[in-house]
Design a protein around this motif. Sequence first.
Motif, PDB file in Angstrom:
ATOM      1  N   GLY A  98       0.748   4.150   5.050  1.00  0.00           N
ATOM      2  CA  GLY A  98      -0.205   5.199   5.486  1.00  0.00           C
ATOM      3  C   GLY A  98      -1.623   4.838   5.784  1.00  0.00           C
ATOM      4  N   HIS A  99      -2.125   3.884   5.071  1.00  0.00           N
ATOM      5  CA  HIS A  99      -3.561   3.264   5.119  1.00  0.00           C
ATOM      6  C   HIS A  99      -4.011   3.044   6.503  1.00  0.00           C
ATOM      7  CE1 HIS A  99      -3.522  -1.192   3.807  1.00  0.00           C
ATOM      8  NE2 HIS A  99      -2.503  -0.941   5.017  1.00  0.00           N
ATOM      9  N   HIS A 100      -3.092   2.871   7.411  1.00  0.00           N
ATOM     10  CA  HIS A 100      -3.733   2.587   8.863  1.00  0.00           C
ATOM     11  C   HIS A 100      -3.609   3.975   9.474  1.00  0.00           C
ATOM     12  CE1 HIS A 100      -4.263  -1.810   8.018  1.00  0.00           C
ATOM     13  NE2 HIS A 100      -2.912  -2.021   8.079  1.00  0.00           N
ATOM     14  N   PHE A 136      -5.565  -2.478  -2.686  1.00  0.00           N
ATOM     15  CA  PHE A 136      -5.466  -3.923  -2.770  1.00  0.00           C
ATOM     16  C   PHE A 136      -4.525  -4.498  -1.696  1.00  0.00           C
ATOM     17  CE2 PHE A 136      -2.341  -2.512  -6.209  1.00  0.00           C
ATOM     18  CZ  PHE A 136      -1.317  -3.238  -5.967  1.00  0.00           C
ATOM     19  N   ASP A 137      -3.963  -3.850  -0.775  1.00  0.00           N
ATOM     20  CA  ASP A 137      -3.192  -4.533   0.344  1.00  0.00           C
ATOM     21  C   ASP A 137      -4.003  -5.618   0.695  1.00  0.00           C
ATOM     22  OD1 ASP A 137      -0.600  -3.453   2.319  1.00  0.00           O
ATOM     23  OD2 ASP A 137      -2.355  -4.453   3.344  1.00  0.00           O
ATOM     24  N   LEU A 138      -3.359  -6.374   1.665  1.00  0.00           N
ATOM     25  CA  LEU A 138      -3.917  -7.515   2.439  1.00  0.00           C
ATOM     26  C   LEU A 138      -4.986  -7.121   3.384  1.00  0.00           C
ATOM     27  CD1 LEU A 138      -4.184 -10.561   3.257  1.00  0.00           C
ATOM     28  CD2 LEU A 138      -2.080 -10.303   4.730  1.00  0.00           C
ATOM     29  N   HIS A 139      -4.554  -5.869   3.876  1.00  0.00           N
ATOM     30  CA  HIS A 139      -5.294  -5.510   5.135  1.00  0.00           C
ATOM     31  C   HIS A 139      -6.302  -4.016   4.839  1.00  0.00           C
ATOM     32  CE1 HIS A 139      -1.347  -6.934   6.399  1.00  0.00           C
ATOM     33  NE2 HIS A 139      -2.348  -7.746   7.473  1.00  0.00           N
ATOM     34  N   TYR A 140      -7.179  -4.090   5.508  1.00  0.00           N
ATOM     35  CA  TYR A 140      -8.143  -3.089   5.345  1.00  0.00           C
ATOM     36  C   TYR A 140      -7.737  -1.944   5.808  1.00  0.00           C
ATOM     37  CZ  TYR A 140     -12.555  -0.576   5.856  1.00  0.00           C
ATOM     38  OH  TYR A 140     -13.582   0.675   5.901  1.00  0.00           O
ATOM     39  N   PHE A 190       1.586  -5.238  -1.099  1.00  0.00           N
ATOM     40  CA  PHE A 190       2.089  -6.656  -1.877  1.00  0.00           C
ATOM     41  C   PHE A 190       1.904  -7.705  -1.054  1.00  0.00           C
ATOM     42  CE2 PHE A 190       3.135  -2.879  -4.489  1.00  0.00           C
ATOM     43  CZ  PHE A 190       2.778  -3.376  -5.783  1.00  0.00           C
ATOM     44  N   ASP A 191       1.323  -7.620   0.080  1.00  0.00           N
ATOM     45  CA  ASP A 191       1.241  -8.549   1.233  1.00  0.00           C
ATOM     46  C   ASP A 191       0.146  -9.595   0.904  1.00  0.00           C
ATOM     47  OD1 ASP A 191      -0.453  -6.464   1.826  1.00  0.00           O
ATOM     48  OD2 ASP A 191       0.133  -6.255   3.712  1.00  0.00           O
ATOM     49  N   ARG A 192      -0.436  -9.518  -0.181  1.00  0.00           N
ATOM     50  CA  ARG A 192      -1.312 -10.545  -0.367  1.00  0.00           C
ATOM     51  C   ARG A 192      -0.928 -11.561  -1.372  1.00  0.00           C
ATOM     52  NH1 ARG A 192      -7.207 -10.256   0.246  1.00  0.00           N
ATOM     53  NH2 ARG A 192      -7.143  -8.098   0.600  1.00  0.00           N
ATOM     54  N   GLU A 230       2.029   0.506  -0.134  1.00  0.00           N
ATOM     55  CA  GLU A 230       1.608   0.326   1.188  1.00  0.00           C
ATOM     56  C   GLU A 230       2.505  -1.088   2.070  1.00  0.00           C
ATOM     57  OE1 GLU A 230      -0.318   2.297   2.987  1.00  0.00           O
ATOM     58  OE2 GLU A 230      -1.553   3.146   1.575  1.00  0.00           O
ATOM     59  N   GLY A 231       1.974  -2.133   2.423  1.00  0.00           N
ATOM     60  CA  GLY A 231       2.608  -3.218   2.613  1.00  0.00           C
ATOM     61  C   GLY A 231       3.106  -4.012   1.600  1.00  0.00           C
ATOM     62  N   GLY A 232       3.781  -5.011   2.220  1.00  0.00           N
ATOM     63  CA  GLY A 232       4.716  -6.124   1.337  1.00  0.00           C
ATOM     64  C   GLY A 232       5.853  -6.273   2.074  1.00  0.00           C
TER      65      GLY A 232
HETATM   66 ZN    ZN Z   1      -0.970  -4.617   4.818  1.00  0.00          ZN
END
Ligand code: ZN
Length: 251
Positions: A98-100, A136-140, A190-192, A230-232
Amino acid sequence: MKVIFHPRFYEVYASDPAAAPGRMEPMVKAVEKEFDFIEPGPASERDLERVHGRQHIQNVKRDPLVYEIGLLAAGGAILSAEMAFDGQPAFGLIRPPGHHASPHSCWGFCYFNNIAIAIKKLLSEEKIKSALILDFDLHYGDGTANTFSGSKTVSYFHPEGTRREGFLEEVQRCLQIERPYDIIAISAGFDRHEEDWGGLLKTEDYLTIGKRAREASIERCQGRRFGVLEGGYNHSVLGRNVRSFLQGFRD
Ligand SMILES: [Zn+2]
Protein backbone atom coordinates in the motif's frame (compact mmCIF):
# COMPACT_ATOMS: atom_id res chain seq x y z
CA MET A 1 1.65 -12.13 18.54
CA LYS A 2 -0.85 -12.81 15.78
CA VAL A 3 -0.39 -12.94 12.03
CA ILE A 4 -3.32 -11.54 10.06
CA PHE A 5 -3.76 -13.46 6.81
CA HIS A 6 -6.52 -14.31 4.35
CA PRO A 7 -6.25 -17.25 1.90
CA ARG A 8 -7.39 -14.91 -0.88
CA PHE A 9 -3.97 -13.23 -0.66
CA TYR A 10 -2.70 -16.28 -2.56
CA GLU A 11 -4.72 -15.15 -5.59
CA VAL A 12 -2.88 -13.65 -8.55
CA TYR A 13 -4.89 -10.44 -8.99
CA ALA A 14 -2.44 -8.64 -11.31
CA SER A 15 0.72 -9.25 -13.34
CA ASP A 16 3.17 -7.30 -11.14
CA PRO A 17 5.88 -8.80 -8.88
CA ALA A 18 3.86 -8.15 -5.69
CA ALA A 19 1.01 -10.24 -7.12
CA ALA A 20 3.28 -12.97 -8.50
CA PRO A 21 2.22 -16.59 -8.03
CA GLY A 22 4.06 -18.37 -5.22
CA ARG A 23 5.00 -15.19 -3.34
CA MET A 24 2.84 -15.63 -0.23
CA GLU A 25 3.31 -19.39 0.21
CA PRO A 26 6.91 -19.35 1.49
CA MET A 27 6.09 -16.61 4.02
CA VAL A 28 3.07 -18.50 5.33
CA LYS A 29 5.09 -21.70 5.52
CA ALA A 30 7.93 -20.00 7.40
CA VAL A 31 5.76 -18.51 10.16
CA GLU A 32 2.66 -20.71 10.49
CA LYS A 33 4.16 -23.06 13.06
CA GLU A 34 5.26 -20.27 15.39
CA PHE A 35 2.36 -17.81 15.12
CA ASP A 36 -1.43 -18.02 15.26
CA PHE A 37 -3.22 -16.83 12.15
CA ILE A 38 -6.37 -14.69 12.16
CA GLU A 39 -8.50 -13.98 9.09
CA PRO A 40 -9.50 -10.36 8.47
CA GLY A 41 -12.74 -9.11 6.99
CA PRO A 42 -12.77 -6.51 4.20
CA ALA A 43 -12.36 -2.82 4.92
CA SER A 44 -15.47 -0.74 4.33
CA GLU A 45 -15.73 1.99 1.73
CA ARG A 46 -15.92 4.43 4.64
CA ASP A 47 -12.51 3.14 5.80
CA LEU A 48 -11.03 3.82 2.34
CA GLU A 49 -12.54 7.30 2.22
CA ARG A 50 -10.57 8.42 5.26
CA VAL A 51 -7.50 8.31 2.98
CA HIS A 52 -8.65 8.14 -0.66
CA GLY A 53 -10.81 10.31 -2.89
CA ARG A 54 -13.98 8.90 -4.43
CA GLN A 55 -12.56 9.01 -7.94
CA HIS A 56 -9.54 6.94 -6.96
CA ILE A 57 -11.77 4.36 -5.27
CA GLN A 58 -13.95 4.20 -8.42
CA ASN A 59 -10.86 3.72 -10.59
CA VAL A 60 -9.68 0.74 -8.52
CA LYS A 61 -13.22 -0.69 -8.50
CA ARG A 62 -13.09 -1.10 -12.28
CA ASP A 63 -11.08 -4.25 -11.65
CA PRO A 64 -13.37 -6.20 -9.31
CA LEU A 65 -10.72 -8.77 -8.35
CA VAL A 66 -8.15 -6.12 -7.41
CA TYR A 67 -10.86 -4.24 -5.51
CA GLU A 68 -11.92 -7.31 -3.50
CA ILE A 69 -8.39 -8.34 -2.56
CA GLY A 70 -7.50 -4.71 -1.90
CA LEU A 71 -10.37 -4.39 0.58
CA LEU A 72 -9.16 -7.51 2.37
CA ALA A 73 -5.59 -6.16 2.55
CA ALA A 74 -6.82 -2.87 4.00
CA GLY A 75 -9.05 -4.86 6.37
CA GLY A 76 -5.98 -6.87 7.41
CA ALA A 77 -4.08 -3.70 8.24
CA ILE A 78 -7.04 -2.37 10.23
CA LEU A 79 -7.35 -5.58 12.23
CA SER A 80 -3.59 -5.55 12.92
CA ALA A 81 -3.81 -1.97 14.17
CA GLU A 82 -6.85 -2.67 16.32
CA MET A 83 -5.21 -5.69 17.92
CA ALA A 84 -2.07 -3.67 18.56
CA PHE A 85 -4.13 -0.92 20.16
CA ASP A 86 -5.80 -3.51 22.40
CA GLY A 87 -2.39 -4.68 23.59
CA GLN A 88 -1.52 -7.53 21.26
CA PRO A 89 1.17 -6.90 18.65
CA ALA A 90 0.18 -8.08 15.19
CA PHE A 91 1.51 -8.42 11.67
CA GLY A 92 -0.56 -8.13 8.53
CA LEU A 93 0.76 -10.67 6.02
CA ILE A 94 -1.18 -8.96 3.25
CA ARG A 95 -1.11 -8.02 -0.40
CA PRO A 96 -1.45 -5.88 -2.48
CA PRO A 97 1.02 -3.59 -0.69
CA GLY A 98 0.00 0.00 0.00
CA HIS A 99 2.77 2.53 0.59
CA HIS A 100 2.77 3.91 -3.00
CA ALA A 101 -0.97 4.62 -2.85
CA SER A 102 -1.65 8.34 -2.39
CA PRO A 103 -5.08 9.87 -1.71
CA HIS A 104 -5.84 10.37 -5.42
CA SER A 105 -3.46 8.08 -7.30
CA CYS A 106 -1.37 4.94 -7.01
CA TRP A 107 1.53 3.14 -8.65
CA GLY A 108 4.22 0.60 -7.73
CA PHE A 109 1.92 -2.44 -7.32
CA CYS A 110 -0.21 -0.55 -4.73
CA TYR A 111 -3.90 0.42 -4.82
CA PHE A 112 -5.06 1.41 -1.33
CA ASN A 113 -2.74 2.63 1.41
CA ASN A 114 -3.27 -0.13 3.96
CA ILE A 115 -1.18 1.34 6.78
CA ALA A 116 -2.59 4.86 6.34
CA ILE A 117 -6.15 3.51 6.32
CA ALA A 118 -5.47 1.64 9.57
CA ILE A 119 -3.90 4.64 11.30
CA LYS A 120 -6.66 7.00 10.13
CA LYS A 121 -9.24 4.63 11.54
CA LEU A 122 -7.66 4.62 15.01
CA LEU A 123 -7.32 8.42 14.84
CA SER A 124 -10.93 8.91 13.77
CA GLU A 125 -12.16 6.73 16.61
CA GLU A 126 -9.98 8.77 18.97
CA LYS A 127 -8.22 5.65 20.17
CA ILE A 128 -4.88 7.30 19.39
CA LYS A 129 -3.81 10.90 18.94
CA SER A 130 -0.46 10.27 17.27
CA ALA A 131 1.53 7.61 15.46
CA LEU A 132 4.99 6.83 14.18
CA ILE A 133 5.22 5.04 10.84
CA LEU A 134 8.55 3.39 10.11
CA ASP A 135 8.92 2.17 6.53
CA PHE A 136 11.97 -0.06 6.00
CA ASP A 137 11.05 -1.06 2.45
CA LEU A 138 13.69 -0.32 -0.18
CA HIS A 139 11.39 2.28 -1.76
CA TYR A 140 10.16 5.55 -0.35
CA GLY A 141 6.48 5.28 0.60
CA ASP A 142 5.35 8.39 -1.24
CA GLY A 143 1.70 7.46 -0.78
CA THR A 144 2.01 7.30 3.01
CA ALA A 145 4.13 10.47 3.11
CA ASN A 146 1.55 12.30 0.95
CA THR A 147 -1.32 11.12 3.11
CA PHE A 148 0.26 12.52 6.26
CA SER A 149 2.19 15.47 4.83
CA GLY A 150 1.84 18.45 7.13
CA SER A 151 0.49 16.27 9.94
CA LYS A 152 1.66 17.31 13.39
CA THR A 153 0.61 14.00 14.91
CA VAL A 154 1.64 11.28 12.44
CA SER A 155 5.34 11.03 11.59
CA TYR A 156 6.49 9.06 8.56
CA PHE A 157 10.09 7.83 8.35
CA HIS A 158 11.90 6.02 5.57
CA PRO A 159 15.49 5.30 6.68
CA GLU A 160 18.16 5.27 4.00
CA GLY A 161 21.74 4.02 3.96
CA THR A 162 24.29 2.42 1.71
CA ARG A 163 25.84 0.40 4.54
CA ARG A 164 24.03 -2.04 6.82
CA GLU A 165 25.28 -0.47 10.03
CA GLY A 166 24.33 3.01 8.89
CA PHE A 167 20.88 1.85 7.90
CA LEU A 168 20.27 0.19 11.27
CA GLU A 169 21.47 3.32 13.09
CA GLU A 170 19.06 5.36 11.00
CA VAL A 171 16.20 3.03 12.03
CA GLN A 172 17.08 3.58 15.67
CA ARG A 173 17.18 7.37 15.20
CA CYS A 174 13.68 7.35 13.70
CA LEU A 175 12.31 5.39 16.65
CA GLN A 176 13.83 7.87 19.09
CA ILE A 177 12.20 11.06 17.80
CA GLU A 178 11.23 13.53 20.48
CA ARG A 179 7.66 13.89 19.30
CA PRO A 180 5.41 11.55 21.30
CA TYR A 181 3.57 8.69 19.60
CA ASP A 182 0.75 6.40 20.72
CA ILE A 183 1.50 3.50 18.38
CA ILE A 184 4.27 2.26 16.08
CA ALA A 185 3.22 1.11 12.62
CA ILE A 186 5.76 -0.61 10.40
CA SER A 187 5.68 -0.74 6.62
CA ALA A 188 7.70 -3.93 6.35
CA GLY A 189 9.18 -4.34 2.90
CA PHE A 190 11.88 -6.95 2.47
CA ASP A 191 13.27 -5.81 -0.88
CA ARG A 192 16.36 -4.25 0.72
CA HIS A 193 17.72 -7.74 1.48
CA GLU A 194 21.11 -8.72 0.04
CA GLU A 195 19.43 -11.30 -2.23
CA ASP A 196 16.58 -8.99 -3.27
CA TRP A 197 16.49 -5.77 -5.31
CA GLY A 198 18.26 -3.57 -2.74
CA GLY A 199 21.19 -5.91 -2.07
CA LEU A 200 21.94 -4.57 1.41
CA LEU A 201 20.47 -6.17 4.53
CA LYS A 202 21.13 -9.61 5.94
CA THR A 203 18.33 -11.79 7.29
CA GLU A 204 19.51 -11.18 10.88
CA ASP A 205 19.11 -7.42 10.36
CA TYR A 206 15.33 -7.87 10.21
CA LEU A 207 15.51 -9.49 13.66
CA THR A 208 17.40 -6.41 14.87
CA ILE A 209 14.86 -4.01 13.35
CA GLY A 210 11.99 -6.01 14.88
CA LYS A 211 13.65 -5.96 18.31
CA ARG A 212 14.34 -2.23 18.19
CA ALA A 213 10.77 -1.45 17.21
CA ARG A 214 9.53 -3.68 20.01
CA GLU A 215 11.77 -2.00 22.58
CA ALA A 216 10.79 1.49 21.44
CA SER A 217 7.10 0.59 21.64
CA ILE A 218 7.48 -0.69 25.19
CA GLU A 219 9.38 2.43 26.19
CA ARG A 220 7.20 4.94 24.39
CA CYS A 221 3.67 3.66 23.74
CA GLN A 222 2.73 0.77 26.05
CA GLY A 223 4.02 -1.81 23.60
CA ARG A 224 1.49 -0.87 20.94
CA ARG A 225 2.92 -1.93 17.61
CA PHE A 226 1.92 -3.56 14.36
CA GLY A 227 3.42 -4.15 10.96
CA VAL A 228 2.15 -4.81 7.46
CA LEU A 229 3.88 -6.38 4.50
CA GLU A 230 4.93 -4.08 1.66
CA GLY A 231 7.59 -5.22 -0.89
CA GLY A 232 9.96 -8.19 -1.10
CA TYR A 233 10.31 -10.16 -4.30
CA ASN A 234 12.82 -12.97 -3.99
CA HIS A 235 10.57 -15.87 -3.04
CA SER A 236 13.49 -18.00 -1.92
CA VAL A 237 14.46 -15.63 0.94
CA LEU A 238 11.15 -13.91 1.81
CA GLY A 239 10.06 -16.62 4.24
CA ARG A 240 13.11 -16.48 6.44
CA ASN A 241 13.27 -12.67 6.33
CA VAL A 242 9.67 -12.26 7.49
CA ARG A 243 10.19 -14.87 10.20
CA SER A 244 13.33 -13.10 11.39
CA PHE A 245 11.49 -9.77 11.67
CA LEU A 246 8.56 -11.35 13.52
CA GLN A 247 10.87 -13.10 15.98
CA GLY A 248 12.27 -9.72 16.97
CA PHE A 249 8.93 -7.91 16.92
CA ARG A 250 6.97 -10.40 19.03
CA ASP A 251 6.58 -10.35 22.80
ZN1 ZN B 1 9.73 -1.73 -2.33
